[in-house]
Design a protein around this motif. Structure first.
Motif, PDB file in Angstrom:
ATOM      1  N   TYR A 192       0.698  -1.022   0.123  1.00 15.15           N
ATOM      2  CA  TYR A 192       0.009   0.129  -0.042  1.00 15.15           C
ATOM      3  C   TYR A 192       0.804   1.334   0.051  1.00 15.15           C
ATOM      4  O   TYR A 192       0.797   2.103  -0.833  1.00 15.15           O
ATOM      5  CB  TYR A 192      -1.077   0.065   1.342  1.00 15.15           C
ATOM      6  N   ILE A 193       1.906   1.291   0.869  1.00 13.30           N
ATOM      7  CA  ILE A 193       2.937   2.571   0.678  1.00 13.30           C
ATOM      8  C   ILE A 193       3.500   2.735  -0.427  1.00 13.30           C
ATOM      9  O   ILE A 193       3.731   3.781  -0.821  1.00 13.30           O
ATOM     10  CB  ILE A 193       3.743   2.438   2.191  1.00 13.30           C
ATOM     11  N   GLY A 194       3.920   1.672  -1.114  1.00 12.25           N
ATOM     12  CA  GLY A 194       4.559   1.604  -2.245  1.00 12.25           C
ATOM     13  C   GLY A 194       3.771   2.300  -3.346  1.00 12.25           C
ATOM     14  O   GLY A 194       4.140   3.073  -4.086  1.00 12.25           O
ATOM     15  N   ALA A 195       2.477   1.820  -3.401  1.00 13.02           N
ATOM     16  CA  ALA A 195       1.435   2.426  -4.319  1.00 13.02           C
ATOM     17  C   ALA A 195       1.217   3.726  -4.246  1.00 13.02           C
ATOM     18  O   ALA A 195       1.160   4.566  -4.991  1.00 13.02           O
ATOM     19  CB  ALA A 195       0.512   1.529  -4.408  1.00 13.02           C
ATOM     20  N   ALA A 196       0.875   4.152  -2.794  1.00 15.99           N
ATOM     21  CA  ALA A 196       0.746   5.604  -2.439  1.00 15.99           C
ATOM     22  C   ALA A 196       1.760   6.290  -2.757  1.00 15.99           C
ATOM     23  O   ALA A 196       1.572   7.736  -2.936  1.00 15.99           O
ATOM     24  CB  ALA A 196       0.281   5.425  -0.819  1.00 15.99           C
TER      25      ALA A 196
END
Length: 241
Positions: A161-165
């Motif tokens: 999630y953090i990588g996508a965000a």
């Protein structure tokens, strides 16, 4: 509250900031003329590093590494007697913020970067909205996994999630007051000026409130699973050996 939990939060948050700042410095040096490639390198290292850190420290402290996660854990769990107590929340937040600063200082030292406060201004309504979105999604994801008994998936899910965000939010997804504070102490690719940090933290707190509201609507009994946030962690006595 045991010293092991606080140490885990201090080390986990500190190493997370070291990963973010250190990979940002490396990316800037390796790809000085390509900001897009710098962000790709920085986000990839963060995804992998965060996943590993959750796996490493999660069994001790739950691997919050983030004051808004700890606040949400306290708020949602207070009615059912789960999650962090008030004193534990304060101790977690102090450990996380101290770790964030230490992590930035460590990254600066490893790459021989002069110590100093960041000069990179990050301002504008769009960036702040990005922080609200990133933080709300993070809180919702964590508590949804805990409530549905899928806490074991938190490490890869939160990392992903953090990588996508990094890419779908305008702010590159700080989503963490302790990380924001830490990134004030590096005048590099990953830094944020002290003048910009309060607004970022404010937006993160708003995002946390939105995330908690969504959790209460979608998973009304999520507070019962607060002890399993971010990942299930046994009582300190169970870790003795």
């Amino acid at each position: 509250m045991t010293y092991r939990r606080l140490l885990a939060e201090f080390l986990g948050t500190g190493l997370l900031v070291t990963v973010v700042v250190g990979s940002g410095i490396a990316a800037q040096r390796l790809s000085p003329d390509d900001v897009g490639l710098q962000l790709l390198e920085n986000s990839t290292a963060t995804v992998l590093g965060l996943t590993v850190l959750i796996l490493l420290f999660g069994p001790v402290s739950g691997a919050h590494f983030n004051p808004v996660v700890s606040v949400a854990d306290w708020w949602l769990g207070r009615g059912s007697g789960t999650g962090l107590a008030g004193g534990e929340l304060a101790a977690y937040v102090v450990a996380q913020c101290a770790g964030g600063i230490g992590g930035a200082v460590l990254a600066n030292a490893m790459f021989a970067v002069d110590a100093g406060m960041a000069s990179t201004e990050r301002t504008g309504g769009g960036l702040l909205l990005g922080e609200v979105v990133a933080t709300a999604g993070l809180v919702l994801l964590i508590f949804a996994l805990a409530r549905t008994g899928r806490g074991a998936l938190a490490a890869p899910a939160v990392g992903a999630y953090i990588g996508a965000a990094y890419w779908f939010t305008s702010s590159t997804s700080f989503a963490n007051p302790a990380v924001t504070v830490g990134r004030m102490f590096t005048d590099t690719f990953a830094g944020i000026a002290a003048s910009s940090a309060p607004a970022f933290v404010g937006a993160q707190l708003v995002g946390a409130a939105v995330g908690v509201l969504l959790v209460l609507v979608l998973y009304p009994s999520a507070g019962r699973a607060a002890d399993a946030v971010v990942v299930p962690h046994p009582e300190p006595t169970e870790l003795r050996a």
